[in-house]
Design an enzyme around this catalytic site. Structure first.
Site, mmCIF file in Angstrom:
data_model
loop_
_atom_site.group_PDB
_atom_site.id
_atom_site.type_symbol
_atom_site.label_atom_id
_atom_site.label_comp_id
_atom_site.label_asym_id
_atom_site.label_seq_id
_atom_site.Cartn_x
_atom_site.Cartn_y
_atom_site.Cartn_z
ATOM 1 N N LYS A 1 22.923 23.632 0.870
ATOM 2 C CA LYS A 1 21.762 23.130 0.134
ATOM 3 C C LYS A 1 20.435 23.713 0.631
ATOM 4 C CE LYS A 1 23.887 20.270 -2.689
ATOM 5 N NZ LYS A 1 23.875 20.468 -4.159
ATOM 6 N N GLU B 1 16.550 14.650 -6.000
ATOM 7 C CA GLU B 1 17.638 13.684 -6.099
ATOM 8 C C GLU B 1 18.688 14.051 -5.061
ATOM 9 O OE1 GLU B 1 19.744 17.030 -7.170
ATOM 10 O OE2 GLU B 1 17.722 16.525 -7.853
ATOM 11 N N SER C 1 31.449 24.519 1.999
ATOM 12 C CA SER C 1 30.058 24.314 1.599
ATOM 13 C C SER C 1 29.260 23.410 2.521
ATOM 14 C CB SER C 1 30.005 23.747 0.179
ATOM 15 O OG SER C 1 30.762 22.547 0.088
#
Length: 398
Positions: A92, A114, A379
């Protein structure tokens, strides 16, 4: 290697577009122009590359998971792209750094975001702290309870975490609240959307910022093995980590691309591509979970980051054209893979990433086997999940 652009801006086949209130159109048009100018600006790209390296920790390594491949991969050659080793613990940060720099360039000093699993919220809070931006993160109350370590990280980094108590109180509702916030404050606020969803230009912006994963992985794999992987596998919720790594291999027809959705449990699932139908959610046209009346159906996954009823529009196009295959893994299988990688490799994966690992383990025991070597996008790391579901998989130790 950048992914091919859609023939019509903002469209991937029939998917994508801008289905938003008129009040948001000027903000989206401004954002599209600002990103195009920034992406063409060598100074912006150089600053982003330096932050990715010196702050984010790129390039992330490529690692061969030998014991996992032997025990759960049928002896297959399994490699992991270690996005879990990024600063803040997941892929991210790649997107949050780029969009925070863009917000500063646009003169927007307030940022909203969010988050579901909390990793996008933590990454955005960190990027805003670094660049001196005000940060508000909208998060469903259910997700706040099951991802409490990340809530504390966000607050420690100076962000205000705004609880969302309506609807399912998970990622879908947090996204809706972040959009409402942006609509009300579009003149001073930038919305750092965390995945390849939402109205144009967000799916393109997030994909381009995450494509660094695939660019690195392709070069690293060639250097380590002298060949390309046979299969590239990634979990899919909104779809940013999958498109990030897929982007490096889209032009390689001999490399199979596999997206793994959350098959969930008796409580429900999040398999929008496998069991959904095209519709409109959060400003974009793509596959989503809906009933016969077109109402959005509540999603479920043991992994908070996959607990979303829609998916990015480019994934819809990749599914329809057959360039990527999308299947699903249930909660039980994901938990088993979570424990297996931890005990066999000393790597605690995020529950989201565990879905991709579980699919590899399952497919290697069922014909036809996967084309080797196999590259899995790991991830994120799983320490965020330890207070959520510390469940022992059936069968005990691997």
């Amino acid at each position: 290697m950048a992914a091919p652009e859609p023939v019509v801006a903002g469209r991937f086949g029939p998917y994508g577009g801008r289905y938003v209130p008129e009040t948001l159109m000027p903000g989206l048009i401004e954002l599209e122009a600002a990103f195009a100018a920034a992406w063409d600006d060598p100074a912006f790209r150089a600053e982003l590359d330096a932050l990715r390296r010196d702050y984010g920790g790129r390039p992330t390594p490529l690692f061969r998971a030998r014991r996992f491949g032997e025990v759960h991969g049928g002896g297959a050659e399994v490699w992991l792209k270690r996005e879990d080793l990024n600063h803040t613990g997941a892929h991210k940060i790649n997107n949050s750094l780029g969009q925070a720099l863009l917000a500063r360039r646009m003169g927007k000093r307030r940022v909203v975001a969010e988050t579901g699993a909390g990793q996008h919220g933590v990454a955005t809070a960190a990027a805003c702290a670094l660049l001196g931006l005000e940060c508000v993160v909208h998060m469903g109350e259910v997700d706040m309870a099951r991802q409490s370590p990340n809530v504390e990280r966000m607050r420690l980094l100076g962000a205000r975490v705004s609880p969302v108590g309506n609807g399912s109180r998970t990622l879908k509702d947090a996204t809706s609240e972040a959009i409402r916030d942006w609509v009300a404050n579009v003149g001073t606020t930038h919305y750092i959307l965390g995945s390849t969803v939402g109205p144009h230009p967000y799916p393109t912006i997030v994909r381009e910022l995450q494509a660094v994963i695939g660019d690195e992985a392709r070069a690293q794999f060639l250097a380590a093995t002298g060949r390309l992987p046979g299969t590239v596998v990634a979990c899919v919720g909104g779809g940013s980590n999958a498109l990030g790594i897929f982007s490096g291999f889209l032009a390689d027809a001999d490399v199979a691309l596999v997206g793994v959705e959350a098959g969930g449990s008796a409580a429900g699932h999040s398999a929008a591509l496998g069991r959904g139908a095209p519709g409109i959610l959060h400003g974009t046209y793509s596959y989503l979970l809906q009933d016969d009346d077109g109402q959005v159906v509540e999603a479920h996954s043991v992994a908070a980051g996959l607990d979303y009823p829609g998916v990015g529009p480019q994934h819809g196009h990749l599914k329809d054209t057959g360039r990527a295959v999308y299947e699903e893994v249930d909660d039980r299988e994901a938990l088993a893979a979570f424990h297996a990688l931890s005990r066999l490799e000393g790597i605690i994966p995020a529950l989201e990433s565990s879905h991709a690992l579980a699919w590899v383990a399952r497919r290697q025991t069922r014909p036809p086997a996967l084309t080797e070597p196999i590259l899995v996008n790991l991830s994120g790391r799983g320490d965020k999940d330890l207070g959520d579901r510390q469940l022992e998989p059936a069968g005990g130790n691997p």
